[in-house]
Scaffold this motif. Structure first.
Motif, short mmCIF file in Angstrom:
data_model
loop_
_atom_site.label_atom_id
_atom_site.label_comp_id
_atom_site.label_asym_id
_atom_site.label_seq_id
_atom_site.Cartn_x
_atom_site.Cartn_y
_atom_site.Cartn_z
N SER A 82 0.79 -1.23 0.00
CA SER A 82 0.00 0.00 0.00
C SER A 82 0.82 1.28 0.00
O SER A 82 0.34 2.31 -0.49
CB SER A 82 -0.94 0.01 1.21
N ALA A 83 2.04 1.27 0.56
CA ALA A 83 2.76 2.53 0.72
C ALA A 83 4.26 2.29 0.85
O ALA A 83 4.70 1.19 1.18
CB ALA A 83 2.24 3.29 1.94
N VAL A 84 5.03 3.37 0.63
CA VAL A 84 6.49 3.37 0.78
C VAL A 84 6.88 4.63 1.54
O VAL A 84 6.28 5.69 1.37
CB VAL A 84 7.21 3.34 -0.58
N ALA A 85 7.90 4.51 2.39
CA ALA A 85 8.49 5.68 3.07
C ALA A 85 10.00 5.51 3.02
O ALA A 85 10.52 4.43 3.32
CB ALA A 85 8.01 5.78 4.51
N VAL A 86 10.72 6.58 2.63
CA VAL A 86 12.16 6.49 2.37
C VAL A 86 12.92 7.39 3.35
O VAL A 86 12.66 8.60 3.43
CB VAL A 86 12.49 6.90 0.93
N LEU A 87 13.88 6.80 4.07
CA LEU A 87 14.72 7.56 4.98
C LEU A 87 15.75 8.39 4.20
O LEU A 87 16.03 8.11 3.03
CB LEU A 87 15.45 6.61 5.94
N SER A 88 16.33 9.37 4.87
CA SER A 88 17.30 10.24 4.21
C SER A 88 18.57 9.49 3.81
O SER A 88 19.29 9.91 2.91
CB SER A 88 17.65 11.42 5.11
N ASN A 89 18.86 8.35 4.46
CA ASN A 89 20.04 7.57 4.09
C ASN A 89 19.78 6.58 2.97
O ASN A 89 20.67 5.84 2.56
CB ASN A 89 20.60 6.83 5.31
N GLY A 90 18.54 6.54 2.45
CA GLY A 90 18.20 5.66 1.34
C GLY A 90 17.49 4.39 1.74
O GLY A 90 16.87 3.73 0.90
N ASP A 91 17.57 3.97 3.01
CA ASP A 91 16.77 2.83 3.46
C ASP A 91 15.29 3.17 3.31
O ASP A 91 14.89 4.34 3.44
CB ASP A 91 17.05 2.51 4.93
N PHE A 92 14.47 2.15 3.05
CA PHE A 92 13.05 2.45 2.85
C PHE A 92 12.17 1.36 3.45
O PHE A 92 12.60 0.23 3.68
CB PHE A 92 12.73 2.65 1.37
N PHE A 93 10.93 1.75 3.72
CA PHE A 93 9.93 0.85 4.30
C PHE A 93 8.81 0.63 3.30
O PHE A 93 8.42 1.54 2.57
CB PHE A 93 9.34 1.46 5.58
N VAL A 94 8.29 -0.59 3.29
CA VAL A 94 7.12 -0.93 2.48
C VAL A 94 6.02 -1.41 3.41
O VAL A 94 6.25 -2.28 4.26
CB VAL A 94 7.45 -2.01 1.43
N ALA A 95 4.83 -0.84 3.25
CA ALA A 95 3.65 -1.33 3.96
C ALA A 95 3.02 -2.43 3.11
O ALA A 95 2.39 -2.15 2.10
CB ALA A 95 2.66 -0.20 4.20
N ASP A 96 3.26 -3.68 3.52
CA ASP A 96 2.68 -4.82 2.80
C ASP A 96 1.33 -5.08 3.43
O ASP A 96 1.15 -5.99 4.24
CB ASP A 96 3.61 -6.03 2.92
N GLY A 97 0.38 -4.27 2.98
CA GLY A 97 -0.66 -3.83 3.85
C GLY A 97 -1.95 -4.57 3.90
O GLY A 97 -2.50 -4.77 4.97
N TYR A 98 -2.51 -4.99 2.76
CA TYR A 98 -3.89 -5.48 2.79
C TYR A 98 -3.99 -6.94 3.22
O TYR A 98 -4.94 -7.32 3.90
CB TYR A 98 -4.53 -5.31 1.41
#
Length: 459
Positions: A195-211
């Motif tokens: 459903s979503a992605v969020a990216v840290l300033s160092n390039g690491d990122f999160f994925v909401a594997d949501g539904y």
């Protein structure tokens, strides 16, 4: 006799059932699972909601002539603000997500169809005009979108069960793809309706594997899994029911999740996934569709709820991160119908809300925060100017030869330069005084606002 005994037993059963219901209902209310007065009449609840809303500041304010009405959109699923302050609108154009879009195994039912031929990413400027568009022939059911510090655009497509990264100079071919196209799963290489992605300033990122999978996964910049957390069952703070949106509070070292069907925002340390805090409120209700964070006044969370009952209003809310209290509420004049995403500028002065139906985007402006942002810019400019011009303005004396015409002229010139230097210094002092007065006035307004914010509001 038998009929009489049967009636008595039924009566006793009904009485016991009512007693249990009252006891459990009161217990649930005391535990905060239901608001006080949950079983009151609708009118009492309406009055309570109205009273609670009057205690909140109604901000930011809706901009009612935004965007340009000639811009056509489909279901608007995601919003992002790029590094130039422009709004990216991720929409589904002619495609819709309804009860026939997936089968009971979460497989997209449009496999074999062409991707959406229309541009699915619209770029709007501050005045609501369309300045760019792209994303045609790429997606089927768009969902989330974000822009990182390098200007890369990250999106998710729930039909393809994939995550995509696009660089600023290449919009037709993704630089990174995660997930297997049209194949749902719960593995290191497969998502299920991310459903979503969020990216840290160092390039690491999160994925909401949501539904389907109810998890959050952290990746390194190259797509290597670093850690993950989340489950669908249990009572721990790691239990999710639709991980619908993500936002980062990097100044606090946190990533926050819109846990949609649990009606809460849950925040975790972004380095190791440790639970930090959770935010919910009876006025928001049991559904939270999206959340955004702005590092202003100690941190603020911007939340949109969703349709749940005919009583609770569908609106945007602002939570003070430090105290956990509701401090503001916002909505268009006609209210929100089906909000799906919310995004805010870093200074909190501009907030945007996407709606699935009607197909639109709303803009809101917080004048107080905008003035503070302007003040901060003025103060930074003053600091830079002071650092550059460290010496005060001085008069300049020109020494000429005494007694001659040239000397007299030089003396007159010297007098003029002394006067002009003095006038320049006076003008500079006056300008500095005006700026200082403006700064003090705005700072006073800011402090007054903080004082009001600290008053008890809705808990």
């Amino acid at each position: 006799m038998y009929f009489f005994m049967f009636s008595i037993s039924n009566f006793v059963f009904v009485v016991l059932l009512c007693a249990i219901n009252c006891i459990c209902g009161r217990m649930f209310a005391d535990e905060g699972l239901y608001p006080a007065g949950y079983y009151d009449s609708q009118q009492v609840q309406y009055d309570r909601i109205k009273n609670a809303l009057t205690k909140l500041e109604h901000a930011p304010q809706w901009v009612n002539d935004w965007p340009n009405p000639s811009i056509k959109m489909g279901q608007v699923s995601g919003l992002a603000i790029d590094n130039m302050g422009r709004l990216l609108v991720f929409h589904r154009a002619r495609n819709v997500w309804d009860e026939n879009t997936f089968n009971d195994r979460e497989v997209y039912q449009g496999i074999g169809d062409d991707p959406i031929p229309d541009p699915t990413i619209l770029v709007l400027n501050d005045t609501g005009e369309l300045v760019d568009m792209w994303g045609q022939n790429l997606f089927f059911i768009p969902h989330g979108i974000t822009v990182d510090n390098e200007g890369n655009v990250w999106v998710t497509d729930v039909a393809m069960h994939q995550v995509f990264k696009f660089t600023p100079d290449q919009r037709q071919k993704p630089a990174l793809v995660l997930g297997e196209k049209f194949v749902p799963g719960n593995t290191d290489t497969r998502f299920c309706k991310p459903s979503a992605v969020a990216v840290l300033s160092n390039g690491d990122f999160f994925v909401a594997d949501g539904y389907c999978n109810h998890r959050v996964i952290k990746f390194s910049p190259d797509g290597t899994i670093l850690l993950q957390w989340g489950t669908a069952h249990g009572t721990s703070p790691y239990v999710f029911n639709v991980v619908h949106a993500l936002t980062l509070a990097e100044d606090r070292g946190l990533v926050c999740v819109a846990d949609r069907e649990h009606g809460r925002v849950a925040c975790y340390r972004h380095d190791n996934g440790t639970f930090h805090s959770s935010f919910s409120n009876w006025l928001i209700g049991g559904r939270v569709f999206s959340v955004a964070y702005a590092p202003v006044h100690g941190g603020r969370l911007y939340i949109v709820n969703g349709p749940e009952s005919q009583i609770l209003p569908v609106r945007g809310y602002v939570i003070d991160f430090t105290s956990g209290r509701l401090i503001q509420t916002f909505a268009p004049d006609g209210g929100l119908k089906n909000p799906h995403d919310v995004v805010t500028s870093p200074d909190g002065s501009k907030v945007y809300v996407a709606e699935i139906n009607p197909f639109t985007v709303h803009k809101f402006v917080d004048e107080g925060l905008r003035n503070e942002s302007l003040l901060d810019k003025v103060e930074k400019n003053e600091t830079a100017t002071s650092a550059t011009h460290v010496k005060p303005t001085a008069t300049v004396e020109v020494v000429g030869r005494a007694g001659g015409a040239e000397g007299a002229g030089a003396g007159a010139g010297g007098a003029w330069q002394r006067w002009s230097g003095a006038l320049g210094g006076a003008a500079g002092a006056a300008a500095a005084a005006l700026l200082a007065a403006a700064a003090l006035a705005l700072r006073s307004a800011r402090n007054n606002g903080k004082g009001r914010e600290a008053e008890p509001l809705v808990h």
